[in-house]
Design an enzyme around this catalytic site. Structure first.
Site, PDB file in Angstrom:
ATOM      1  N   GLY A 157      26.943  30.816 -15.924  1.00 16.38           N
ATOM      2  CA  GLY A 157      27.735  29.872 -15.067  1.00 16.38           C
ATOM      3  C   GLY A 157      27.399  29.798 -13.874  1.00 16.38           C
ATOM      4  O   GLY A 157      26.525  30.755 -13.296  1.00 16.38           O
ATOM      5  N   ASN A 158      28.112  29.017 -12.975  1.00 16.78           N
ATOM      6  CA  ASN A 158      27.880  29.124 -11.555  1.00 16.78           C
ATOM      7  C   ASN A 158      29.432  28.812 -10.667  1.00 16.78           C
ATOM      8  O   ASN A 158      30.186  28.632 -11.600  1.00 16.78           O
ATOM      9  CB  ASN A 158      26.899  28.145 -10.825  1.00 16.78           C
ATOM     10  N   ARG A 159      29.292  28.862  -9.416  1.00 14.31           N
ATOM     11  CA  ARG A 159      30.550  28.820  -8.898  1.00 14.31           C
ATOM     12  C   ARG A 159      31.065  27.668  -8.403  1.00 14.31           C
ATOM     13  O   ARG A 159      31.904  27.386  -7.541  1.00 14.31           O
ATOM     14  CB  ARG A 159      30.349  29.916  -7.559  1.00 14.31           C
TER      15      ARG A 159
END
Ligand code: C5P
Length: 221
Positions: A29-31
């Site tokens: 995932g990412n932020r």
């Protein structure tokens, strides 16, 4: 009072970040928090637009008066965007889409075994939704907007990305300490395919959203 200058317009906004599953309990995932995309959806609705918000893995409540579609992965995001874009005047791709996904999905949880090296994770490319949509617009007069987070040579990289993606506007964020990911404020430059360059000073994500809609309006027939 807000002017309903987007009344009668249909807009699609993507928000959040895709998650690419490895197994039933893990993902890449990412932020991205989704706050900028939600600010775009709220401000467009406030200005009278009919808004479809395509949401990926945010912790945010559905905004009032907006159609919300919940998805998880880049492949699901692509499907939802292409469907919603069919009758949209504007598409704004604020979501952080994973460039790659695991090439294989394990249907059972991946286990560690004593004395064994971990298996490498192999990845495959995800489709570039923004580039695909820009090249193959369902309507010739559709306005397409992308986002880019850059850490250095922000303007030069932004120009190059705008050209490569083929969109009309690219909102370029400089990624930093108090900016962009998870923050309530943002600072950006909006680059236009016609050469325009609009700096947006550090401030609430709603202010950046309103500037994006102003620039979009100038380009709508
Ligand atoms: O190439 P990069 O990820 O920096 O581009 C960011 C922009 O492209 C964002 O607008 C994002 O929503 C979009 N994007 C996309 N599909 C991808 C990767 C990014 O639509 N696979």
């Amino acid at each position: 009072a807000t002017v309903p200058d987007l009344a009668g317009r249909r807009v699609v906004v993507t928000a959040g970040g895709t998650r690419e599953p490895l197994d039933p309990v893990r993902y890449l995932g990412n932020r991205s928090s989704g706050k900028q995309g939600y600010a775009l959806a709220r401000t467009a609705a406030g200005r009278g637009a009919r808004v479809t918000l395509i949401e990926a893995n945010t912790q945010l409540a559905d905004p009032a008066g907006v159609d919300v579609v919940h998805i998880g992965t880049a492949i699901q995001l692509r499907e939802a965007v292409l469907k919603a874009a069919a009758d949209a005047d504007v598409v704004v791709m604020a979501a952080a889409v994973a460039d790659f996904r695991p090439s294989e999905y394990a249907t059972g949880k991946i286990k560690k075994k004593d004395g064994q090296e971990p298996a490498p994770i192999s990845l495959v490319r995800n489709p570039d939704i923004l580039a695909e949509l820009s090249a193959d617009r369902p309507r010739a007069d559709q306005v397409v907007v992308g986002f880019a987070a850059e850490t250095d040579d922000v303007l030069a990289n932004g120009r190059e990305k705008l050209r490569r993606k083929g969109c009309d506007l690219l909102v370029v964020n400089e990624v930093g300490e108090r900016r962009t990911f998870g923050a309530e404020e943002n600072e950006a430059v909006v680059l236009a395919a016609d050469g325009g360059e609009t700096p947006v000073p550090y401030g609430p994500k709603e202010a950046l959203a309103d500037t994006v809609w102003d620039l979009v309006l100038q380009r709508l027939g």
